[in-house]
Scaffold this motif. Structure first.
Motif, PDB file in Angstrom:
ATOM      1  N   UNK A 405       0.716  -1.194  -0.080  1.00 19.75           N
ATOM      2  CA  UNK A 405      -0.207  -0.153  -0.085  1.00 19.75           C
ATOM      3  C   UNK A 405       0.922   1.204   0.037  1.00 19.75           C
ATOM      4  N   UNK A 406       2.245   1.244   0.384  1.00 20.64           N
ATOM      5  CA  UNK A 406       3.051   2.480   0.269  1.00 20.64           C
ATOM      6  C   UNK A 406       3.850   2.434  -0.940  1.00 20.64           C
ATOM      7  N   UNK A 407       3.641   1.443  -2.051  1.00 19.32           N
ATOM      8  CA  UNK A 407       4.484   1.474  -2.981  1.00 19.32           C
ATOM      9  C   UNK A 407       4.414   2.853  -3.964  1.00 19.32           C
ATOM     10  N   UNK A 408       3.184   3.320  -3.794  1.00 20.18           N
ATOM     11  CA  UNK A 408       2.988   4.725  -4.683  1.00 20.18           C
ATOM     12  C   UNK A 408       3.930   5.429  -4.099  1.00 20.18           C
ATOM     13  N   UNK A 409       3.895   5.647  -2.859  1.00 18.93           N
ATOM     14  CA  UNK A 409       4.928   6.605  -2.156  1.00 18.93           C
ATOM     15  C   UNK A 409       6.574   6.297  -2.307  1.00 18.93           C
ATOM     16  N   UNK A 410       6.957   5.188  -2.132  1.00 18.44           N
ATOM     17  CA  UNK A 410       8.346   4.619  -2.149  1.00 18.44           C
ATOM     18  C   UNK A 410       8.745   4.865  -3.659  1.00 18.44           C
ATOM     19  N   UNK A 411       7.889   4.387  -4.610  1.00 16.18           N
ATOM     20  CA  UNK A 411       8.504   4.359  -6.015  1.00 16.18           C
ATOM     21  C   UNK A 411       8.579   5.806  -6.467  1.00 16.18           C
ATOM     22  N   UNK A 412       7.694   6.820  -5.796  1.00 12.01           N
ATOM     23  CA  UNK A 412       8.033   8.235  -6.275  1.00 12.01           C
ATOM     24  C   UNK A 412       9.474   8.989  -5.729  1.00 12.01           C
ATOM     25  N   UNK A 413      10.164   7.894  -4.909  1.00 13.28           N
ATOM     26  CA  UNK A 413      11.391   8.371  -4.353  1.00 13.28           C
ATOM     27  C   UNK A 413      12.597   7.581  -4.958  1.00 13.28           C
ATOM     28  N   UNK A 414      12.038   6.083  -5.503  1.00 12.36           N
ATOM     29  CA  UNK A 414      13.417   5.653  -6.259  1.00 12.36           C
ATOM     30  C   UNK A 414      12.791   4.594  -7.337  1.00 12.36           C
ATOM     31  N   UNK A 415      13.758   4.312  -8.256  1.00  6.39           N
ATOM     32  CA  UNK A 415      13.374   3.316  -9.151  1.00  6.39           C
ATOM     33  C   UNK A 415      14.089   1.994  -8.882  1.00  6.39           C
ATOM     34  N   UNK A 416      14.819   2.131  -7.572  1.00  8.55           N
ATOM     35  CA  UNK A 416      15.719   0.737  -7.154  1.00  8.55           C
ATOM     36  C   UNK A 416      14.919  -0.230  -6.246  1.00  8.55           C
ATOM     37  N   UNK A 417      14.381  -1.279  -7.106  1.00 11.89           N
ATOM     38  CA  UNK A 417      13.549  -2.116  -6.473  1.00 11.89           C
ATOM     39  C   UNK A 417      14.181  -3.748  -6.521  1.00 11.89           C
ATOM     40  N   UNK A 418      13.930  -4.465  -5.849  1.00  7.66           N
ATOM     41  CA  UNK A 418      14.092  -5.711  -5.487  1.00  7.66           C
ATOM     42  C   UNK A 418      12.944  -6.626  -5.275  1.00  7.66           C
ATOM     43  N   UNK A 419      12.778  -7.830  -5.789  1.00  6.69           N
ATOM     44  CA  UNK A 419      11.976  -8.847  -5.419  1.00  6.69           C
ATOM     45  C   UNK A 419      12.202  -9.359  -4.005  1.00  6.69           C
ATOM     46  N   UNK A 420      11.698  -8.854  -2.933  1.00  6.14           N
ATOM     47  CA  UNK A 420      12.173  -9.304  -1.572  1.00  6.14           C
ATOM     48  C   UNK A 420      10.904 -10.152  -1.221  1.00  6.14           C
ATOM     49  N   UNK A 421      10.877 -11.766  -1.175  1.00  5.89           N
ATOM     50  CA  UNK A 421      10.120 -12.467  -0.500  1.00  5.89           C
ATOM     51  C   UNK A 421       8.812 -12.437  -1.226  1.00  5.89           C
ATOM     52  N   UNK A 422       8.696 -11.845  -2.804  1.00  6.03           N
ATOM     53  CA  UNK A 422       7.476 -11.899  -3.527  1.00  6.03           C
ATOM     54  C   UNK A 422       6.962 -10.539  -3.214  1.00  6.03           C
ATOM     55  N   UNK A 423       7.461  -9.560  -2.837  1.00  2.92           N
ATOM     56  CA  UNK A 423       7.015  -8.068  -2.776  1.00  2.92           C
ATOM     57  C   UNK A 423       8.414  -7.251  -3.313  1.00  2.92           C
ATOM     58  N   UNK A 424       7.938  -6.193  -3.931  1.00  6.00           N
ATOM     59  CA  UNK A 424       8.793  -5.058  -4.073  1.00  6.00           C
ATOM     60  C   UNK A 424       9.372  -4.189  -3.221  1.00  6.00           C
ATOM     61  N   UNK A 425      10.453  -4.343  -2.775  1.00  9.04           N
ATOM     62  CA  UNK A 425      10.990  -3.607  -1.627  1.00  9.04           C
ATOM     63  C   UNK A 425      12.416  -2.742  -2.209  1.00  9.04           C
ATOM     64  N   UNK A 426      12.604  -1.573  -1.765  1.00  7.08           N
ATOM     65  CA  UNK A 426      13.388  -0.561  -2.217  1.00  7.08           C
ATOM     66  C   UNK A 426      14.809  -0.919  -1.676  1.00  7.08           C
ATOM     67  N   UNK A 427      15.890  -0.839  -2.378  1.00  7.74           N
ATOM     68  CA  UNK A 427      17.297  -1.105  -1.926  1.00  7.74           C
ATOM     69  C   UNK A 427      17.810   0.163  -1.321  1.00  7.74           C
ATOM     70  N   UNK A 428      17.582   1.334  -2.185  1.00  3.02           N
ATOM     71  CA  UNK A 428      18.197   2.571  -1.667  1.00  3.02           C
ATOM     72  C   UNK A 428      17.386   3.693  -2.477  1.00  3.02           C
ATOM     73  N   UNK A 429      17.434   4.936  -2.044  1.00  2.00           N
ATOM     74  CA  UNK A 429      16.554   5.960  -2.319  1.00  2.00           C
ATOM     75  C   UNK A 429      17.337   7.017  -3.171  1.00  2.00           C
TER      76      UNK A 429
END
Length: 780
Positions: A405-429
């Motif tokens: 539910x927070x992806x809209x916010x985190x993706x506005x701050x970074x494009x650096x994501x990895x598949x972390x246990x089946x969810x997109x998680x930011x590596x750095x911003x």
């Protein structure tokens, strides 16, 4: 006389082994449409229990046909009609599909209520179809507040076909979007096709375990007389890989270093990138002269485009399961792909493509039985989420990578994501970076999306007994409102997972961990013991942020309101939680626990995904004056290593017990006087320890890495599990699983680089927690 030995390996969900059986998933709060023929048997199963089910059926003329399954409509059973009428892409897609079957979605009848919500886990009903019907099965449910534990859960559909197809080919899955072109490639054949820039290519394994070689040329280059195809060396170099390995690159390039394709989705995760497509020489070397092969087939279909043939084509070998062994040798085995698995690519320029269905029937490459490959080309107007797929068990349906539910916010701050246990998680911003995020947490306050954590509700009169049997901690001592950290072990003492347990009531708990299979494991143990308990998956409806750092309390006390029956945020004790609301009495419901993974004062906020935007916005509104920063996985790794905190797959696995993983404190073998899973093995292992997790301080400025060998002279005595350069300590540090004879603080050992012998880094054994070992900050 001895009978012949027959191979009967367990191969769950593989169509070729059970062509009469189909599995389908009904998502929590969703519905699934399946077609039945006369004589087919439909089995509807409540996997987790306490989940109602509704069903509608229609004949070929679009008329209600529940009677064909021996059912009648139930007054008020309107979930299916209401779900289909919703204003969503999924509902629109369903309405269009039903309209093609002459079904009027504006006048749907009442569904049949198969059962109410008071069912045990595994409960089900069977129905035999007396005619040809289209069936809709739903798992009713809606948004559930974060402090509620009654949630919708999935249903499983099993279809036993009366007349399975003679060919080993299940029905094709529904298209993902608007199809521009599609065709099937039979085994031993290849096909050329044109794709425009922006269009999508879906390479689909129809029956499972079938390889498909793929090559592509820049169409404009061919028009100019230049043959620019996918270049393996350029691609792996630009992607930073030492040599081709199993899996796919995110982008594929030609020799001019221009991007040709990007991978959008992959439901398998195991492919060989740029080995040769099978060749005539390969079959000849095995004694199969004149055998059909992909390289010759590809040359044949590309010839009309002016492409010069090759005896061996460097190709993307979709679904080809190869690996590199310890001796750098290429190995192969049966593919991982299941029926309907696919790879979705987007063309980044106009392409001439060729795909094959591999004819290899002399080794395991195609599961010994070559089958069809299906190609679909989708319009460039479509937009598909970027995703991979995960299965929590071998026979489970694949689940694409999810966005919190927070992806809209985190993706506005970074494009650096990895598949972390089946969810997109930011590596750095972007605009921050790992070091600034790290110091932001150590000195001020940081926020991280930790929604990938798995959440399970454990409910019922036997909930405490089950958890006390499945966890190493003594759950009987856990008070309502309290949290405890625990390990979950197998019988042999190896760890299945670690996590935190919250007690919400006398007979209601919430287990928060990293392993999706943990829910199934708890359910299996409850069934063996005949316990009255329900384990309900809650990950989809509970999303969470971690707010960590010395100013985290000052930030959160401004936005968390609690009633008089709950502690105030500033009064919340370590490893306690509260139930409150955002800002005031009318705010959205929240839970806050005083837990974390950084070694700093910190909290975690738990909310329903529909409230995620409100929580994020308020947090940043109040946090920016305090110097709030976003926190990615890279910075989190530095923080947790400094604090001596363990991570699955690094410090522990199913061959590692809690003592070896450095969390022996959560196994109270002396004070816990009841049996629990793994107790006997853990008593034995604790009495005769072989290895221990320790900290290492490295000499100099060179870093260690996960998997590096640790030596005393020539002999290896340990392995590095995690390592980092500590900014606050100004040292290179590592966590190490070490032979018990070398674990005394001050012991000197060496970390091996290169082959472990040609280069060594001196290191000294130190206590496990490098940063604030007394936990004064986290307890403050």
């Amino acid at each position: 006389m001895h009978m012949p030995v027959i191979s009967r390996p367990q191969e769950p969900a593989l169509f070729a082994r059970a062509p009469a059986l189909e599995r389908h998933r009904v998502a929590p709060g969703g519905l699934t449409v399946v077609a039945l023929e006369p004589g087919d048997r439909l089995e509807v199963i409540d996997l987790e229990g306490c989940q109602s089910a509704q069903l509608l059926a229609f004949d070929g003329q679009g008329r209600e046909a529940l009677a064909a399954l021996g059912l009648n409509g139930s007054a008020g059973a309107r979930f299916i009609a209401e779900r289909i009428a919703e204003d969503s892409r999924e509902s629109l897609h369903t309405r269009l599909g039903l309209a093609r079957r002459n079904i009027d979605c504006s006048r749907l009848p009442d569904a049949a209520l198969l059962w109410d919500g008071e069912t045990p886990a595994g409960f089900g009903r069977d129905f035999a179809a007396t005619g040809e019907v289209l069936v809709i099965v739903a798992a009713p449910g809606g948004p559930s507040p974060v402090d509620s534990q009654q949630r919708a859960s999935e249903l499983r559909l099993m279809i036993h076909r009366a007349n399975p197809r003679n060919v080993l080919a299940p029905p094709l899955p529904a298209p993902l979007g608007e199809v521009v072109d599609e065709f099937t490639i039979n085994p031993g054949c290849a096909r050329d096709y044109l794709v425009k820039a922006g269009q999508y290519i879906q390479v689909l394994d129809v029956a499972g375990r079938q390889c498909s070689d793929f090559v592509a040329f820049d169409r404009r280059g061919l028009d100019r007389g230049r043959q620019l195809d996918l270049d393996p060396t350029v691609t792996r170099t630009l992607n930073g890989n030492a040599y081709p390995g199993p899996g796919l690159f995110s982008k594929f390039f030609d020799r001019d270093m221009q991007p040709m394709l990007e991978v959008v989705r992959d439901t398998v995760g195991r492919h060989d990138t740029f080995a040769l497509a099978c060749t005539a020489r390969y079959y000849e070397s095995q004694g199969f002269f004149g055998h059909a092969n992909c390289s010759d087939n590809i040359s044949r279909v590309l010839a009309p485009h002016g492409v010069e043939g090759r005896r061996g084509w460097p190709a993307i070998n979709f679904f080809f399961n190869t690996g590199i062994d310890a001796h750098q040798q290429l190995t192969l085995d049966e593919p991982w792909s299941r029926p309907g698995d696919y790879v979705l690519l987007r063309a980044m320029t106009d392409l001439v493509c060729a795909s094959s269905s591999c004819p290899d029937d002399i080794d395991p490459a195609n599961g010994w039985q070559p089958t069809d490959i299906h190609i679909r080309v989708y319009s460039e107007k479509e937009r598909f989420s970027i995703a991979m797929a995960n299965r929590k068990t071998p026979d489970a349906d694949p689940v694409l990578t999810r966005e919190s539910g927070f992806h809209e916010n985190t993706s506005a701050l970074t494009r650096h994501f990895v598949d972390y246990r089946g969810w997109w998680a930011a590596t750095h911003y972007d605009g921050y970076g790992t070091t600034e995020e790290y110091f932001g947490c150590r000195e001020r306050v940081a926020v991280m999306d930790l929604t990938p954590l798995r959440k399970f509700e454990v409910l019922g009169p036997d909930a405490e007994a089950l958890l006390n049997y499945c966890l190493t901690r003594d759950v009987r001592k856990l008070a309502v409102g309290q949290v405890v950290y625990s390990a979950m072990c197998y019988e042999h003492g190896g760890m299945l997972d670690d996590g935190t347990l919250l007690r919400l009531g006398p007979d209601s708990f919430r287990w928060i961990c990293g392993e999706d299979y943990a829910g199934d494991w708890l359910r299996e143990q409850a069934q063996k013991l005949g316990m009255k308990v329900w384990i309900k998956s809650a990950s989809e409806q509970i999303h969470n942020l971690s707010v960590q750092g010395p100013l985290s309390r000052e930030l959160l006390k401004q936005m968390i309101w609690t009633p008089g029956t709950q502690p105030k945020l500033e009064e919340l004790g370590w490893f306690r939680f509260l139930v409150g609301r955002l800002d005031d009495y009318n705010g959205c419901p929240l839970m806050v626990s005083r837990t974390g993974y950084t070694g700093e004062l910190g909290y975690e906020i738990w909310c329903h995904p529909q409230d995620a935007q409100k929580v994020w916005s308020r947090l940043w509104q109040l946090g920016e004056p305090l110097g709030l920063v976003p926190l990615g996985l890279h910075a989190l790794d530095m923080l947790r290593i400094e604090a001596g905190l363990i991570f699955a797959g690094y410090e522990f696995c199913d061959q590692t017990d809690p003592f070896e993983a450095g969390i022996g404190f959560c196994v109270p073998l002396k004070s816990k006087d009841v049996d629990f899973i793994g107790r006997e093995a853990l008593l034995r292992r604790n009495a005769h320890p072989q290895r221990k997790l320790v900290g290492l301080e490295l000499a100099g400025n060179e870093t260690a890495a996960h998997g590096d060998c640790v030596h005393d002279g020539r002999a290896q005595v340990g392995v590095i599990t995690s390592a980092t350069r500590s900014p606050v300590l100004g040292k290179n540090i590592a966590l190490c699983r070490l032979d018990i004879g070398y674990c005394e603080p001050g012991t000197r050992i060496q970390i091996g680089k290169l082959d472990g012998q040609q280069k060594r880094i001196d290191a000294t054994v130190v206590p496990l927690s490098f940063y604030d070992p007394e936990k004064t900050r986290v307890r403050s």
